[in-house]
Design an enzyme around this catalytic site. Structure first.
Site, mmCIF file in Angstrom:
data_model
loop_
_atom_site.group_PDB
_atom_site.id
_atom_site.type_symbol
_atom_site.label_atom_id
_atom_site.label_comp_id
_atom_site.label_asym_id
_atom_site.label_seq_id
_atom_site.Cartn_x
_atom_site.Cartn_y
_atom_site.Cartn_z
ATOM 1 N N HIS A 150 10.294 7.060 16.963
ATOM 2 C CA HIS A 150 9.022 8.845 17.759
ATOM 3 C C HIS A 150 9.116 8.275 18.766
ATOM 4 C CE1 HIS A 150 10.474 10.396 13.936
ATOM 5 N NE2 HIS A 150 10.445 8.798 13.051
ATOM 6 N N HIS A 205 14.579 2.132 14.446
ATOM 7 C CA HIS A 205 13.732 4.033 14.108
ATOM 8 C C HIS A 205 12.477 4.022 14.434
ATOM 9 C CE1 HIS A 205 13.237 6.879 10.503
ATOM 10 N NE2 HIS A 205 11.959 6.938 11.401
ATOM 11 N N LYS A 261 20.691 12.734 11.580
ATOM 12 C CA LYS A 261 19.420 12.280 10.783
ATOM 13 C C LYS A 261 19.464 13.452 9.835
ATOM 14 C CE LYS A 261 15.783 10.177 9.540
ATOM 15 N NZ LYS A 261 14.513 10.037 10.401
ATOM 16 N N ASP A 310 9.670 2.986 12.617
ATOM 17 C CA ASP A 310 9.247 4.264 12.482
ATOM 18 C C ASP A 310 7.697 4.484 13.053
ATOM 19 O OD1 ASP A 310 8.989 6.954 11.472
ATOM 20 O OD2 ASP A 310 8.255 6.433 9.460
ATOM 21 N N HIS A 318 13.187 3.658 6.550
ATOM 22 C CA HIS A 318 11.596 3.078 6.153
ATOM 23 C C HIS A 318 11.268 2.941 4.340
ATOM 24 C CE1 HIS A 318 11.500 7.487 5.877
ATOM 25 N NE2 HIS A 318 11.584 7.903 7.255
ATOM 26 N N HIS A 325 16.213 10.407 5.839
ATOM 27 C CA HIS A 325 14.453 10.488 4.976
ATOM 28 C C HIS A 325 14.589 10.445 3.168
ATOM 29 C CE1 HIS A 325 10.502 11.041 5.663
ATOM 30 N NE2 HIS A 325 10.235 11.294 4.098
HETATM 31 O O1 DOR Z 1 5.363 9.410 8.810
HETATM 32 C C1 DOR Z 1 6.145 9.792 9.745
HETATM 33 N N1 DOR Z 1 5.690 10.261 10.539
HETATM 34 N N2 DOR Z 1 6.950 9.596 9.063
HETATM 35 C C2 DOR Z 1 8.221 10.584 9.454
HETATM 36 O O2 DOR Z 1 9.148 10.184 8.369
HETATM 37 C C3 DOR Z 1 8.278 11.145 9.991
HETATM 38 C C4 DOR Z 1 6.884 10.153 11.524
HETATM 39 C C5 DOR Z 1 6.778 11.511 12.621
HETATM 40 O O3 DOR Z 1 7.882 12.079 13.159
HETATM 41 O O4 DOR Z 1 5.786 11.644 12.819
HETATM 42 ZN ZN ZN Z 2 10.899 8.075 11.133
#
Ligand code: DOR
Ligand code: ZN
Length: 379
Positions: free
Chosen positions: A47, A45, A131, A281, A207, A169
């Protein structure tokens, strides 16, 4: 493989205190271990963003992980296989020369996603999951799903057909529900009914943050429902958001919970269950967007994640279970081969930078300015 300073029993996993010469009759002191050599982990997971931010953060993940499930919540979101293929291309271009890192792409479920798109996704061999962001739950989720059962049932049925995992999520968005209860209410009102309706759907609860989520995942069929766990939800509780003042860099969603929940997640993960695996995450935001009157949710943990997970397993006296969590349970769940290369973790204290500077600004990592014990290096 564990290398220890003194007692072979710790490395050989001989029951505590049994090896000749070991004087620790009662407790295996995990701190004796000085070096670990494990199969290269994956991040299930992540970003990675796009543009300058992607260029900035890609090297941190690619230096510690073999593969990553890449989240689709860009602006605009990655809602089609064609967009996922193009996004994968830009990630490959952002990787350091010689990197073997492999991004596993996802698409973003909307009220309008078609079953045909799921077939395309499966055929692409680029997309590995879909997702689900409930609309309004988190960063860039405004195009997410407004009514899962009303709008997405045929798509979900096609996902069962295609054996395509739904990555969830798991928080309700009703502002009347207390933010600390949103995961529990999601399980009761959406996730359990979804599994009752589609018992063969493969689901990753992303998460997880509560004992309720641990219990839920453990109550489901192994191999069909699993969960990713972040370093922050294993090492921090909600006090960390308010330690001596407001700490925006410890704010993420789902928000950190109380200590009893943290302990339940640590027990689940360090107990060796195959249902839980590594998903950082890691969610970078520029420092100014975090330190603001309405700061963004997300913790940037990619540079510290492996050290942080190792700390959790060391403190639990469960270093022998670390490798399954970081490197086996994820690929086994997704039906992918385990990595063949390895990573070394050495017990050498190192100071986490206060921030990483780029032309566009700074990113503050988790544990900024603190000292961590374990240093990873690719072998
Ligand atoms: O804290 C988070 N940031 N939770 C999420 O689900 C998305 C993520 C983000 O993309 O910044
Ligand atoms: Zn995330």
């Amino acid at each position: 493989m564990l290398k220890t300073s003194a007692f072979p029993c710790h490395a050989l996993k001989i029951p505590i205190g049994k090896a000749k010469g070991c004087r620790q009759n009662l407790k295996c002191r995990a701190s004796m271990v000085e070096e670990l050599n494990i199969t290269l982990p994956d991040d299930w997971h992540l970003h990675l963003r796009d543009g300058d931010l992607l260029q900035a953060v890609a090297p941190h993940s690619s230096s510690h992980f073999g593969r990553a499930i890449v989240m689709p919540n860009l602006k605009p979101p990655i809602t089609t296989t064609a967009a996922a293929v193009a996004y994968k291309d830009s990630i490959m271009k952002a990787l350091p020369a010689g990197s073997n890192f492999s991004p596993l792409m996802t698409i973003y479920l909307t009220d309008k996603t078609s079953p045909e798109e799921i077939k395309l996704a499966r055929r692409s061999e680029v997309v590995y999951g879909v997702k689900l962001y409930p609309a309004g739950a988190t960063t860039n989720s405004q195009d997410g799903v407004t009514d899962l059962f009303g709008k997405c049932l045929t798509v979900l049925e096609e996902m069962v057909e295609q054996n395509m995992p739904l990555l969830v999520h798991g928080e309700v968005t009703d502002p009347k529900i207390d933010i600390f209860d949103r995961e529990k209410v999601f399980i009761e009102t959406i996730l359990q009914p979804l599994i009752n309706r589609l018992p063969k759907l493969k689901i990753v609860m992303e998460h997880i943050t509560t004992k309720d989520a641990v219990n839920f995942v453990e109550s489901c069929s192994e191999g069909l429902v699993a969960a990713t766990v972040t370093p922050q939800h294993l090492l921090l509780n909600r006090n960390a958001i308010f330690q001596g003042g407001l700490r925006p860099h410890n704010y993420c969603l789902p928000v950190l919970k109380r200590e009893t929940h943290r302990q339940a997640i640590v027990s689940a993960v360090t107990g060796g269950s195959k249902r839980f695996f590594l998903g950082t995450d890691s969610a970078p935001h520029e420092k100014r967007s975090k330190e603001s009157s309405c700061g963004c949710a997300g913790i940037y943990n990619a540079p510290v994640a492996l050290s942080a997970y190792t700390k959790v397993f060391e403190e639990a006296g469960a270093l022998d279970k670390l490798e399954a969590f970081t490197s086996f349970n994820g690929p086994d769940f997704y039906g992918l081969p385990r990595n063949t290369s390895r990573v070394k973790l050495t017990k050498t204290p190192w100071k986490v930078p206060e921030s990483f500077s780029f032309s566009f600004g700074e990113i503050v990592p988790m544990f900024a300015g603190e000292t961590l014990d374990w240093q990873p290096s690719l072998i």
